[in-house]
Design an enzyme around this catalytic site. Sequence first.
Site, PDB file in Angstrom:
ATOM      1  N   LYS A 158      -6.147 -60.852  48.677  1.00  0.00           N
ATOM      2  CA  LYS A 158      -7.038 -61.187  49.793  1.00  0.00           C
ATOM      3  C   LYS A 158      -6.929 -62.678  50.111  1.00  0.00           C
ATOM      4  O   LYS A 158      -6.923 -63.073  51.271  1.00  0.00           O
ATOM      5  CB  LYS A 158      -8.485 -60.810  49.446  1.00  0.00           C
ATOM      6  CG  LYS A 158      -8.711 -59.304  49.530  1.00  0.00           C
ATOM      7  CD  LYS A 158     -10.014 -58.851  48.908  1.00  0.00           C
ATOM      8  CE  LYS A 158     -10.060 -57.318  48.912  1.00  0.00           C
ATOM      9  NZ  LYS A 158     -11.182 -56.770  48.151  1.00  0.00           N
TER      10      LYS A 158
ATOM     11  N   GLN B 154     -16.366 -58.488  44.978  1.00  0.00           N
ATOM     12  CA  GLN B 154     -15.386 -57.478  44.577  1.00  0.00           C
ATOM     13  C   GLN B 154     -16.046 -56.410  43.709  1.00  0.00           C
ATOM     14  O   GLN B 154     -16.758 -56.720  42.753  1.00  0.00           O
ATOM     15  CB  GLN B 154     -14.238 -58.176  43.819  1.00  0.00           C
ATOM     16  CG  GLN B 154     -13.078 -57.285  43.437  1.00  0.00           C
ATOM     17  CD  GLN B 154     -12.258 -56.795  44.634  1.00  0.00           C
ATOM     18  OE1 GLN B 154     -12.268 -57.399  45.712  1.00  0.00           O
ATOM     19  NE2 GLN B 154     -11.572 -55.689  44.461  1.00  0.00           N
TER      20      GLN B 154
ATOM     21  N   ASP C 207     -17.692 -56.776  54.374  1.00  0.00           N
ATOM     22  CA  ASP C 207     -17.331 -55.479  53.788  1.00  0.00           C
ATOM     23  C   ASP C 207     -18.048 -54.336  54.531  1.00  0.00           C
ATOM     24  O   ASP C 207     -17.636 -53.191  54.450  1.00  0.00           O
ATOM     25  CB  ASP C 207     -17.776 -55.428  52.322  1.00  0.00           C
ATOM     26  CG  ASP C 207     -16.623 -55.594  51.343  1.00  0.00           C
ATOM     27  OD1 ASP C 207     -15.490 -55.274  51.723  1.00  0.00           O
ATOM     28  OD2 ASP C 207     -16.885 -56.033  50.208  1.00  0.00           O
TER      29      ASP C 207
HETATM   30  N1  LIG Z   1     -15.983 -55.436  47.814  1.00  0.00           N
HETATM   31  C1  LIG Z   1     -14.828 -54.776  47.810  1.00  0.00           C
HETATM   32  N2  LIG Z   1     -14.159 -54.609  48.962  1.00  0.00           N
HETATM   33  C2  LIG Z   1     -12.961 -53.956  48.980  1.00  0.00           C
HETATM   34  O1  LIG Z   1     -12.335 -53.805  50.047  1.00  0.00           O
HETATM   35  C3  LIG Z   1     -12.428 -53.447  47.741  1.00  0.00           C
HETATM   36  C4  LIG Z   1     -13.181 -53.655  46.578  1.00  0.00           C
HETATM   37  N3  LIG Z   1     -14.378 -54.310  46.641  1.00  0.00           N
HETATM   38  N4  LIG Z   1     -12.753 -53.207  45.386  1.00  0.00           N
HETATM   39  C5  LIG Z   1     -11.469 -52.549  45.254  1.00  0.00           C
HETATM   40  C6  LIG Z   1     -11.035 -51.863  46.519  1.00  0.00           C
HETATM   41  C7  LIG Z   1      -9.551 -51.585  46.591  1.00  0.00           C
HETATM   42  N5  LIG Z   1      -9.058 -52.314  47.734  1.00  0.00           N
HETATM   43  C8  LIG Z   1      -7.699 -52.378  48.082  1.00  0.00           C
HETATM   44  C9  LIG Z   1      -7.225 -53.203  49.081  1.00  0.00           C
HETATM   45  C10 LIG Z   1      -5.864 -53.275  49.367  1.00  0.00           C
HETATM   46  C11 LIG Z   1      -4.948 -52.545  48.653  1.00  0.00           C
HETATM   47  C12 LIG Z   1      -3.475 -52.677  48.966  1.00  0.00           C
HETATM   48  O2  LIG Z   1      -3.072 -53.488  49.761  1.00  0.00           O
HETATM   49  N6  LIG Z   1      -2.629 -51.862  48.330  1.00  0.00           N
HETATM   50  C13 LIG Z   1      -1.177 -51.877  48.504  1.00  0.00           C
HETATM   51  C14 LIG Z   1      -0.475 -51.746  47.160  1.00  0.00           C
HETATM   52  C15 LIG Z   1      -0.710 -52.897  46.250  1.00  0.00           C
HETATM   53  C16 LIG Z   1       0.075 -52.735  44.960  1.00  0.00           C
HETATM   54  O3  LIG Z   1       1.299 -52.535  45.054  1.00  0.00           O
HETATM   55  O4  LIG Z   1      -0.550 -52.804  43.885  1.00  0.00           O
HETATM   56  C17 LIG Z   1      -0.724 -50.701  49.341  1.00  0.00           C
HETATM   57  O5  LIG Z   1      -1.426 -49.683  49.353  1.00  0.00           O
HETATM   58  O6  LIG Z   1       0.347 -50.784  49.926  1.00  0.00           O
HETATM   59  C18 LIG Z   1      -5.399 -51.721  47.676  1.00  0.00           C
HETATM   60  C19 LIG Z   1      -6.761 -51.626  47.396  1.00  0.00           C
HETATM   61  C20 LIG Z   1     -10.079 -53.003  48.291  1.00  0.00           C
HETATM   62  N7  LIG Z   1     -11.230 -52.772  47.645  1.00  0.00           N
END
Ligand SMILES: Nc1nc(=O)c2c([nH]1)NC[C@@H]1CN(c3ccc(C(=O)N[C@@H](CCC(=O)O)C(=O)O)cc3)C=[N+]21
Length: 382
Positions: free
Chosen positions: A125, A169, A192
């Site tokens: 982020k 988070q 969020d």
């Molecule tokens: N307050 C809060 N807000 C959130 O938005 C929040 C959170 N807590 N806690 C955890 C989850 C999870 N999350 C993700 C965001 C981006 C990818 C992302 O970009 N993933 C990549 C892969 C990354 C990799 O390769 O490990 C993809 O899907 O292509 C994943 C998971 C936001 N979250």
Amino acid sequence: MNLADCSSHSATARLLHFGSPGAIYLRRFVGSLHVGRCGSNPTHVKTLRLRSNPPKTLTVTAAMASEAEVAASAKIIDGKMVAKEIRDEITTEVSRMKDAIGVVPGLAVMLIGERKDSATYVRNKKKACESVGINSFEVRLPEDSAETEVLKFISDFNDDPAVHGILVQLPLPKHMNEQNILNAVSIEKDVDGFHPLNIGRLAMRGREPSFVPCTPKGCIELLHRYGFQIKGKKAVVIGRSNIVGMPAALLLQREDATVTIVHSRTQNPEQIVKEADIVISAVGQPDMVRGTWLKPGAVVIDVGINPVEVRRLPLVFFIFHDHILYDATCPRGYRLVGDVCYEEARKVVSAITPVPGGVGPMTIAMLLSNTLSSAKRIHNFQ
Ligand SMILES: Nc1nc(=O)c2c([nH]1)NC[C@@H]1CN(c3ccc(C(=O)N[C@@H](CCC(=O)O)C(=O)O)cc3)C=[N+]21
């Protein structure tokens, strides 16, 4: 709900034989439901065919390969590409705002505890903020911090004019009350979109939430940018979490879809999903939604990002069974898979998001978009 419906699938009975050294990977299912295994990558099947010795196996794999070859293939909804497009748009807006009124949007991110995955997300982020010119402020607190300490930081960020968005988070350490903490974030800075007032407004006709939760917003944005009609369509959301499933269903309803939510107590989920023109799955169960669950031509948005452990064995082995992945390159020791069995789904549906590279990058792009909107609103900048 009974999700163990894969027994009739032809792939479950398949045995393959390897004739040369390599590595095999065993899958461990996360969670309590047995959901079976889904089809393997056809290119891997082809490779295996070349290496296979016993004629019997050869026949089986050849049949599988030609089936895969003739099957139609879905359009891939490229979240990574769309997220980049959105970041470029945000970059332009951030600099226009800076030039016009000298304000740079700021995002505060709080990470409590030492979870590795959370640390990675927070780092991503922060990087994303930098890439578009948004300022980021990071607070990291140890696992055993007191709730009051977290609340103090939130209160300071609420009052800080350089901060336009606050993200705590999740998940939080167990001893903390998530409700108390999320409620403390000022509604004007809740990028969020988790504040109950935001969710309440999202649910009401004629009301506008200050922020739409990032992941569901990213799903709808993908449907829009790819030109898929939502109005009048039958949509099924799988999962009813506060942060994805429920708001995704509300958003689809606002877009005039007819929405059904399928959850852990739903009977015959596959029958309900099979009716859907649009499926959004957010349950966190690897490969739970099988090809047979999906209506031909449906559009599938797969929110699940499930790490599946892979184990490298030293030498070749010959009996392969379900729950085994053929993947020779897996440097991290795990791979990410969605809730939907991609290899099966792509032969049935008209479009699908991949994992990774689908909804994940969109979540982060929407976070940046919400932060920019917040700064514009606070400074009354159009
Ligand atoms: N307050 C809060 N807000 C959130 O938005 C929040 C959170 N807590 N806690 C955890 C989850 C999870 N999350 C993700 C965001 C981006 C990818 C992302 O970009 N993933 C990549 C892969 C990354 C990799 O390769 O490990 C993809 O899907 O292509 C994943 C998971 C936001 N979250």
